[in-house]
Every structure is written in C-alpha cells, then in structure tokens.
Design a protein around this motif. Structure first.
Motif, PDB file in Angstrom:
ATOM      1  N   ILE A 141      -8.271  23.244 -57.780  1.00 27.32           N
ATOM      2  CA  ILE A 141      -6.692  23.107 -57.423  1.00 27.32           C
ATOM      3  C   ILE A 141      -5.774  23.724 -58.354  1.00 27.32           C
ATOM      4  O   ILE A 141      -4.748  24.075 -58.037  1.00 27.32           O
ATOM      5  N   ARG A 142      -6.222  23.862 -59.800  1.00 25.49           N
ATOM      6  CA  ARG A 142      -5.542  24.674 -60.678  1.00 25.49           C
ATOM      7  C   ARG A 142      -5.463  26.114 -60.388  1.00 25.49           C
ATOM      8  O   ARG A 142      -4.426  26.554 -60.361  1.00 25.49           O
ATOM      9  N   LEU A 143      -6.495  26.469 -59.672  1.00 27.03           N
ATOM     10  CA  LEU A 143      -6.474  27.975 -59.295  1.00 27.03           C
ATOM     11  C   LEU A 143      -5.598  28.188 -58.075  1.00 27.03           C
ATOM     12  O   LEU A 143      -4.948  29.374 -58.279  1.00 27.03           O
ATOM     13  N   ILE A 144      -5.427  27.467 -57.211  1.00 25.12           N
ATOM     14  CA  ILE A 144      -4.662  27.449 -56.027  1.00 25.12           C
ATOM     15  C   ILE A 144      -3.319  27.450 -56.549  1.00 25.12           C
ATOM     16  O   ILE A 144      -2.580  28.223 -56.206  1.00 25.12           O
ATOM     17  N   GLY A 145      -2.903  26.866 -57.404  1.00 19.87           N
ATOM     18  CA  GLY A 145      -1.556  26.821 -58.231  1.00 19.87           C
ATOM     19  C   GLY A 145      -0.576  25.785 -57.380  1.00 19.87           C
ATOM     20  O   GLY A 145      -1.001  25.102 -56.283  1.00 19.87           O
ATOM     21  N   GLN A 149       2.698  27.185 -50.179  1.00 23.54           N
ATOM     22  CA  GLN A 149       1.552  26.888 -49.219  1.00 23.54           C
ATOM     23  C   GLN A 149       0.420  26.008 -49.858  1.00 23.54           C
ATOM     24  O   GLN A 149      -0.580  25.997 -49.361  1.00 23.54           O
ATOM     25  N   SER A 150       0.455  25.863 -51.310  1.00 28.94           N
ATOM     26  CA  SER A 150      -0.688  25.304 -51.889  1.00 28.94           C
ATOM     27  C   SER A 150      -1.327  24.182 -51.335  1.00 28.94           C
ATOM     28  O   SER A 150      -2.361  24.075 -51.365  1.00 28.94           O
ATOM     29  N   LEU A 151      -0.420  22.941 -50.973  1.00 31.72           N
ATOM     30  CA  LEU A 151      -1.172  21.900 -50.269  1.00 31.72           C
ATOM     31  C   LEU A 151      -1.880  22.368 -49.112  1.00 31.72           C
ATOM     32  O   LEU A 151      -3.084  21.620 -48.999  1.00 31.72           O
ATOM     33  N   TYR A 152      -1.402  23.308 -48.221  1.00 32.06           N
ATOM     34  CA  TYR A 152      -2.370  23.820 -47.084  1.00 32.06           C
ATOM     35  C   TYR A 152      -3.655  24.314 -47.642  1.00 32.06           C
ATOM     36  O   TYR A 152      -4.811  23.875 -47.165  1.00 32.06           O
TER      37      TYR A 152
END
Ligand code: FEO
Length: 178
Positions: A141-145, A149-152
């Motif tokens: 989750i940290r890497l996605i930031g 669109q992060s939740l997707y």
C-alpha cells in the motif's frame, strides 16, 4: 483433563479469535460500501479463518474434557478512516493475538500442561504468517502511494494477495478442525 486455570485462559482466547472474526467481517462490509471488492473478499476470507481459529480451540477444550464457552462479542468498529488505517488496525489486532498466544504458552509452563503447549504450536506459526502477511500488505500500500488512482490499484493488489492465499490454503488441504 484440563485444569480450570487453563480452561479459563483458552476460553479467553476463544473470545479474542471470535472478536477478530467479527472485526474482519465488519471491515468486509465497509470495504464493500467503498467499492473495494478485492479488499472485501480478502476480509471475508480472513473472517472465516478467524472463526476456524476459534473453533479449533473450542474443539480442543471438548477433547480434553474442558468446557468451551460461546463468547459474547462486542460490536466492532464499522467505520474506518482509510484502507491504510484499516490494515493498520488489522496488524495491531494480530499483534495483540500473538501476545495473547505467548501468554498462554507461559501459562502452559506454569501449569505443566504439555498437551496444551503442543496444541498451541500451530498458533505460533499461524501468527508469524499472519503478521508477515499484514506487513507485506502495508508495504504494498505504501509503494502504491496515495495518487488519484491508488485505491483502484490497492484493491487490485489485495485481490491478488487474496487469490494467492486461497491457492495456498487449497494446497494445504482442510485443517484438522474441519
Ligand atoms: Fe487468529 Fe489472526 O488471529
């Protein structure tokens, strides 16, 4: 026959596992309400797993001539600040469960209860895996930031983690508590 002391401690663990099952079920509902279908599936599976953790102790108590108590479960939270905050809460709860298993093991020593000590070894390994899984999810989750669109992408990632867990569980076969 199990001592009253150990019976009480194991019934407390039943309540903790039961609460985890309801907490994760509540999280599944929140994820659904946020359109996070992958996270909801993950939480439903975690909830079912915790019910099995509870039943495993339930059945053990019957086997050793103890009495398993069906716990009163307090209402878990049903609103979460963010998906990150929700997984942080899961991780904290798992750490609490690990501490409780460690306490139980110390009690086994005090009570010279080798049978329960042996029985609890499964939980020692399970907790190590659960904590590692949650840390892994929080890293992803940290890497996605937190971009637009992060939740997707987080939901897609958790869905993939869930599929891997289902596959691993199928390979292990049904647990002895089933
Ligand atoms: Fe059964 Fe995840 O504690």
């Amino acid at each position: 026959m199990i001592s009253k002391n150990m019976e009480k401690a194991l019934n407390e663990q039943i309540a903790l596992e039961g609460y985890a099952s309801f907490l994760y079920l509540s999280m599944a509902s929140w994820c659904d309400s946020q359109g996070l279908a992958g996270c909801a599936q993950f939480m439903h599976r975690q909830s079912a797993e915790e019910r099995q953790h509870m039943l495993r102790i339930f059945n053990y108590l019957s086997e050793v001539d103890g009495f398993a108590l069906t716990p009163a479960i307090k209402q878990p939270p049903h609103e979460f600040k963010s998906v990150q905050a929700m997984f942080e809460m899961v991780y904290q709860h798992e750490q609490k469960v690990t501490a409780s298993i460690n306490e139980l093991l110390s009690k086994c020593h005090e009570n010279k209860d080798h049978s329960t000590h042996l029985f609890l070894q499964w939980y020692v390994q399970e907790q190590r895996e659960e904590e590692s899984l949650m840390r892994n999810i929080m890293d992803r989750i940290r890497l996605i930031g937190d971009g637009p669109q992060s939740l997707y992408y987080i939901d897609k990632e958790i869905s993939a983690v869930n599929a891997a867990q289902v596959k691993a569980e199928a390979a292990e076969g049904p647990g002895e508590e089933m």
